[in-house]
Design a protein around this motif. Structure first.
Motif, mmCIF file in Angstrom:
data_model
loop_
_atom_site.group_PDB
_atom_site.id
_atom_site.type_symbol
_atom_site.label_atom_id
_atom_site.label_comp_id
_atom_site.label_asym_id
_atom_site.label_seq_id
_atom_site.Cartn_x
_atom_site.Cartn_y
_atom_site.Cartn_z
ATOM 1 N N ILE B 130 0.865 -1.180 0.000
ATOM 2 C CA ILE B 130 0.000 0.000 0.000
ATOM 3 C C ILE B 130 0.901 1.230 0.000
ATOM 4 O O ILE B 130 1.516 1.574 1.015
ATOM 5 N N GLY B 131 1.018 1.852 -1.136
ATOM 6 C CA GLY B 131 1.979 2.954 -1.302
ATOM 7 C C GLY B 131 1.480 4.274 -0.754
ATOM 8 O O GLY B 131 0.286 4.459 -0.516
ATOM 9 N N LEU B 132 2.425 5.158 -0.533
ATOM 10 C CA LEU B 132 2.084 6.540 -0.175
ATOM 11 C C LEU B 132 2.861 7.449 -1.123
ATOM 12 O O LEU B 132 4.088 7.468 -1.103
ATOM 13 N N GLY B 133 2.132 8.149 -1.976
ATOM 14 C CA GLY B 133 2.782 9.047 -2.939
ATOM 15 C C GLY B 133 3.534 10.150 -2.216
ATOM 16 O O GLY B 133 3.268 10.456 -1.057
ATOM 17 N N CYS B 134 4.499 10.738 -2.929
ATOM 18 C CA CYS B 134 5.333 11.774 -2.306
ATOM 19 C C CYS B 134 4.860 13.157 -2.718
ATOM 20 O O CYS B 134 5.077 13.562 -3.858
ATOM 21 N N ASN B 135 4.267 13.875 -1.793
ATOM 22 C CA ASN B 135 3.863 15.255 -2.092
ATOM 23 C C ASN B 135 5.082 16.158 -2.247
ATOM 24 O O ASN B 135 5.044 17.112 -3.001
ATOM 25 N N ASN B 136 6.120 15.853 -1.485
ATOM 26 C CA ASN B 136 7.302 16.715 -1.490
ATOM 27 C C ASN B 136 8.590 15.947 -1.737
ATOM 28 O O ASN B 136 9.366 15.709 -0.828
ATOM 29 N N PRO B 137 8.830 15.572 -2.982
ATOM 30 C CA PRO B 137 10.103 14.897 -3.264
ATOM 31 C C PRO B 137 11.256 15.844 -2.971
ATOM 32 O O PRO B 137 11.058 17.055 -2.938
ATOM 33 N N ARG B 138 12.434 15.268 -2.744
ATOM 34 C CA ARG B 138 13.578 16.087 -2.372
ATOM 35 C C ARG B 138 14.558 16.261 -3.519
ATOM 36 O O ARG B 138 14.461 15.596 -4.548
ATOM 37 N N ASN B 139 15.515 17.095 -3.238
ATOM 38 C CA ASN B 139 16.584 17.357 -4.184
ATOM 39 C C ASN B 139 17.319 16.082 -4.598
ATOM 40 O O ASN B 139 17.794 15.949 -5.724
ATOM 41 N N THR B 140 17.395 15.107 -3.664
ATOM 42 C CA THR B 140 18.123 13.868 -3.947
ATOM 43 C C THR B 140 17.278 12.850 -4.710
ATOM 44 O O THR B 140 17.767 11.771 -5.045
ATOM 45 N N CYS B 141 16.000 13.153 -4.927
ATOM 46 C CA CYS B 141 15.104 12.206 -5.605
ATOM 47 C C CYS B 141 15.260 12.315 -7.117
ATOM 48 O O CYS B 141 15.315 13.422 -7.647
ATOM 49 N N PHE B 142 15.301 11.166 -7.790
ATOM 50 C CA PHE B 142 15.296 11.227 -9.259
ATOM 51 C C PHE B 142 14.499 10.074 -9.871
ATOM 52 O O PHE B 142 14.804 9.575 -10.952
ATOM 53 N N CYS B 143 13.411 9.692 -9.170
ATOM 54 C CA CYS B 143 12.574 8.580 -9.625
ATOM 55 C C CYS B 143 12.063 8.792 -11.046
ATOM 56 O O CYS B 143 11.986 7.849 -11.835
ATOM 57 N N THR B 144 11.743 10.052 -11.401
ATOM 58 C CA THR B 144 11.164 10.297 -12.725
ATOM 59 C C THR B 144 12.164 10.025 -13.846
ATOM 60 O O THR B 144 11.770 9.819 -14.986
ATOM 61 N N LYS B 145 13.447 10.009 -13.519
ATOM 62 C CA LYS B 145 14.468 9.771 -14.538
ATOM 63 C C LYS B 145 14.764 8.286 -14.733
ATOM 64 O O LYS B 145 15.519 7.919 -15.626
ATOM 65 N N VAL B 146 14.250 7.450 -13.839
ATOM 66 C CA VAL B 146 14.559 6.021 -13.937
ATOM 67 C C VAL B 146 13.274 5.187 -14.055
ATOM 68 O O VAL B 146 13.206 4.043 -13.623
ATOM 69 N N GLY B 147 12.259 5.790 -14.644
ATOM 70 C CA GLY B 147 11.055 5.035 -14.971
ATOM 71 C C GLY B 147 9.959 5.072 -13.923
ATOM 72 O O GLY B 147 8.919 4.441 -14.081
ATOM 73 N N GLY B 148 10.187 5.798 -12.842
ATOM 74 C CA GLY B 148 9.147 5.877 -11.808
ATOM 75 C C GLY B 148 8.598 7.278 -11.703
ATOM 76 O O GLY B 148 8.628 8.053 -12.664
ATOM 77 N N GLY B 149 8.125 7.605 -10.522
ATOM 78 C CA GLY B 149 7.579 8.935 -10.286
ATOM 79 C C GLY B 149 7.085 9.019 -8.863
ATOM 80 O O GLY B 149 6.900 7.981 -8.220
ATOM 81 N N PRO B 150 6.860 10.228 -8.346
ATOM 82 C CA PRO B 150 6.438 10.363 -6.950
ATOM 83 C C PRO B 150 5.063 9.742 -6.674
ATOM 84 O O PRO B 150 4.720 9.478 -5.526
ATOM 85 N N PHE B 151 4.295 9.501 -7.729
ATOM 86 C CA PHE B 151 3.015 8.814 -7.563
ATOM 87 C C PHE B 151 2.927 7.623 -8.513
ATOM 88 O O PHE B 151 1.854 7.220 -8.931
ATOM 89 N N SER B 152 4.085 7.065 -8.848
ATOM 90 C CA SER B 152 4.121 5.907 -9.735
ATOM 91 C C SER B 152 3.360 4.748 -9.088
ATOM 92 O O SER B 152 3.394 4.557 -7.879
ATOM 93 N N GLU B 153 2.671 3.978 -9.921
ATOM 94 C CA GLU B 153 1.880 2.866 -9.383
ATOM 95 C C GLU B 153 2.582 1.521 -9.594
ATOM 96 O O GLU B 153 2.046 0.480 -9.247
ATOM 97 N N ILE B 154 3.792 1.572 -10.114
ATOM 98 C CA ILE B 154 4.553 0.339 -10.374
ATOM 99 C C ILE B 154 4.720 -0.461 -9.081
ATOM 100 O O ILE B 154 5.198 0.069 -8.079
ATOM 101 N N GLY B 155 4.319 -1.715 -9.130
ATOM 102 C CA GLY B 155 4.557 -2.611 -7.993
ATOM 103 C C GLY B 155 3.653 -2.371 -6.800
ATOM 104 O O GLY B 155 3.876 -2.956 -5.739
ATOM 105 N N LEU B 156 2.648 -1.532 -6.943
ATOM 106 C CA LEU B 156 1.759 -1.253 -5.807
ATOM 107 C C LEU B 156 0.412 -1.940 -5.968
ATOM 108 O O LEU B 156 -0.061 -2.168 -7.083
#
Lengths: 315, 343
Positions: B130-156
């Motif tokens: 049961i995922g929890l999307g990220c309202n406030n991703p950080r400077n160190t986050c780069f999920c969108t560059k590797v096929g995901g996203g702060p609200f990606s549904e992959i694997g959830l």
């Protein structure tokens, strides 16, 4: 002041390259994490401008000296300089190879306390002057007094000034503590044995055996660490007894050699107060043998010296 | 299907669920960790991410695989017998999308047509995410560059949107639906809630500003990157500890050890790290990765070159940024990937 230190370090490094006194210079550069400036090896004069100094340069650069063959310029505050002395005494580096740029140290910031003070918001930049520092993040800025956020080991520091150097970049700072302070250790010593065991195992509960505490420590230079024996003599899992064995044995290996630089505790990814293990041995060394590590090149290492009146009640 | 829960009701009813083992983010000291929900543990969903990834919930750091007897009198002497294990139904509540994505990456290693790791797969199959999307991703986050996203549904199996007082939960699979039936007090979400969630998602995606160059790197030849003269310099600061590999949700390497006490023994699988010299030490004494730069190169080559080449499905990284945050010497995968892509 920190800006002043940085400029001074660049200037000295530049001069050392110009005068061909060194082959490489070891210091810190700015990276992408304000709490962990990156150790850097400068080998070309044009790169000296990368060098920085600030209150988060809290690793122990002596760790990068082991076994090197070049002529090395290195910056060293009190604890690092003492580790360098220990390194020289233990034949890990030669004094003649080194040009030590001494840094009188005002103490390092405890990033965990700072993170907690800003409710764990992401800090992108830190600016500091002599007494204060300011943390800057996305849409916020907050200023604090350094004094309130120093690392525990810095608050108890007995040797903030380098004990050995070829050149010092500023006037020595006043010493914070006249003699080592071991209140936290006394508290643990006074616990009944079962409670003490429970207390220590509880502290280590989160240990993932990543060995960052060992690898960041300049004392841990054994070619093969006892935990890395191919035929292990104790378990490699996270069984509490095995984890405890690792920490206790590592502490014993560091007895009489630790300068309490605090790097082990700073880098622990799960926040274990690792210093207490070696600090207990520092306490014994101080109280029983009046010994503090790395104060002078003339002083034989604690376990290499013998005096007729040495404490021997344990025999 | 969307459901709306008051946060308080949602959290309270987690405590009442008896047929699942439930993991929640909880603060302990300075950091958040996923902990089994039991007395004394308070879930805290106002976290950035847990210090350690949730990988150990499916893939424990140390796992007893087999047991054996060395007593010759024993009829089963010297025979490996599978250690008894339990595989309870379990749910990870509040797992971040990067960490859920990471399990899909790791799955390629533990559950594929050639090999099925029995323990990893059983635990994985018994887990509801049961995922929890990220309202406030950080400077160190780069999920969108590797096929995901702060609200990606992959694997959830379901994803929660933090709407302030409420959680809006989008159910994604039957597993998710089955689990959410056990949570009391939910109601149908209204159009305004869904619109609000979409807005949060868009804003969060826009917050991820990173210059990591994955596409350019994927096009480079393996040997060209392997042989480049960047590795000595890149690896200088690294102390070769296991923080990056052990905190990483996608690092899967392990080591197998036999531990014996008197005449009984266990065969144990422990996480291992390519940063450690012993990782590649041969029985002969030869070590193909004796020097630090070879070990550092291996970690980045595996994640960013070998894995993509083998699986043709992106890199072995979900962009969580843990390694960047916790590295004592600021080895930054974003900078290193960019150096690799500029060779």
């Amino acid at each position: 002041m920190m800006q002043h230190y940085t400029e001074k370090i660049k200037e000295i490094a530049k001069r050392l390259f110009e005068e061909e006194k060194i082959d490489i210079f070891i210091g810190y550069e700015k990276g992408t994490n304000p709490f962990f400036p990156r150790p850097t090896l400068i080998s070309k004069i044009e790169d000296v401008n990368k060098l920085i100094w600030n209150s988060n340069c809290a690793l122990n650069l002596c760790n990068y000296l082991t076994g090197r063959k070049e002529r090395i310029g290195i910056i060293a505050n009190g604890c690092t300089s003492r580790s360098i002395v220990t390194h020289i005494l233990e034949n890990q580096i030669k004094r003649e190879q080194l040009y030590i740029v001494g840094i009188p140290c005002e103490g390092m910031l405890d990033y965990r306390k700072i993170q907690a003070a800003v409710d764990n918001k992401e800090i992108l930049e830190i600016k500091e002057n002599e007494k204060e520092f300011k943390v800057i993040g996305d849409g916020f800025e907050e200023a604090f007094n350094k004094e309130d956020f120093l690392q525990e080991n810095c608050l108890a520091c007995t040797h903030p000034n380098p004990v050995i150097y070829d050149e010092i970049i500023a006037e020595p700072v006043s010493t914070r503590a006249a003699r080592p302070e071991y209140e936290d250790i006394k508290e643990i010593e006074e616990m009944p044995i079962e409670k003490r065991r429970f207390h220590i195992q509880k502290l280590l509960e989160r240990c993932i055996r990543c060995y960052a505490c060992r690898n960041v420590c300049p004392l841990c230079y054994c070619p093969t660490c006892f935990v890395d024996e191919r035929i292990p003599w104790f378990g490699k899992s996270i069984d509490p007894t095995d984890t405890l064995t690792f920490h206790i044995l590592r502490a014993f290996h560091c007895a009489g050699r630790c300068t309490d630089c605090g790097a082990c505790e700073r880098v622990c990814p799960v926040g274990i107060p690792i210093r207490i293990f070696i600090k207990k041995l520092n306490k014994d060394a101080f109280e029983i043998f009046s010994w503090e590590a790395g104060l002078s090149l003339e002083q034989k290492p604690l376990f290499a010296a013998y005096k007729k009146d040495d404490y021997d009640d344990f025999l | 299907m969307y459901k709306l829960f008051k946060k308080e009701d949602f959290i309270n009813s987690l405590y009442k669920i008896k047929d699942y083992k439930i993991f929640v983010p909880a603060k302990e000291g300075y950091y958040h960790f996923f902990s089994p929900l039991e007395k004394g543990i308070s879930p805290d969903f106002s976290f950035f991410n847990t210090r350690l990834s949730p990988k150990s919930i499916i893939y424990p750091q140390s796992e007893r695989m087999f047991e054996f007897s060395l007593n010759k009198e024993d009829p089963d002497a010297f025979i490996l017998k599978e250690a008894e294990k339990e595989f309870p139904l379990q749910a990870i509540i509040g797992i971040r999308p990067c960490d859920a994505h990471a399990f899909q990456i790791v799955k390629k290693n533990f559950d594929n047509p050639d090999y099925k790791d029995p323990w990893w797969t059983k635990r994985y199959e018994n887990t509801t995410f049961i995922g929890l999307g990220c309202n406030n991703p950080r400077n160190t986050c780069f999920c969108t560059k590797v096929g995901g996203g702060p609200f990606s549904e992959i694997g959830l199996d379901a994803i929660m949107y933090d709407l302030g007082e409420n959680f809006l939960i989008k159910v994604l699979t039957d597993k998710g639906s089955l689990f959410l039936k056990k949570i009391e007090g939910g109601k149908e979400a209204e159009e305004t809630h869904i619109k609000q969630a979409e807005k949060i998602k868009k804003e969060a995606e826009a917050k991820i500003k990173t210059d990591i160059e994955i596409e350019a790197l994927l096009k480079k030849g393996i040997l060209q990157v392997f042989e480049a003269d960047i590795w000595e310099e890149i690896s200088f600061p690294c102390i070769n500890c296991g923080i990056c590999t052990y905190l990483c949700p996608t690092c899967w390497c392990f080591d197998i050890q036999d531990e014996v006490y008197k005449d009984k023994g266990d065969r144990i699988r422990n996480w291992d790290s390519c940063m450690f010299p012993i990782f590649t030490l041969h029985a002969s004494g030869h070590n193909p990765r004796a020097e630090k730069f070879r070990r550092v190169r291996q970690r980045f080559m595996h994640k960013l070159k070998y894995y993509p080449e083998k699986y043709h499905d992106g890199v072995q990284c979900s962009g969580c940024g843990r390694c960047i945050i916790a590295c004592p010497t600021n080895m930054d995968i974003r900078e290193i990937a960019n150096k690799m892509s500029k060779i």
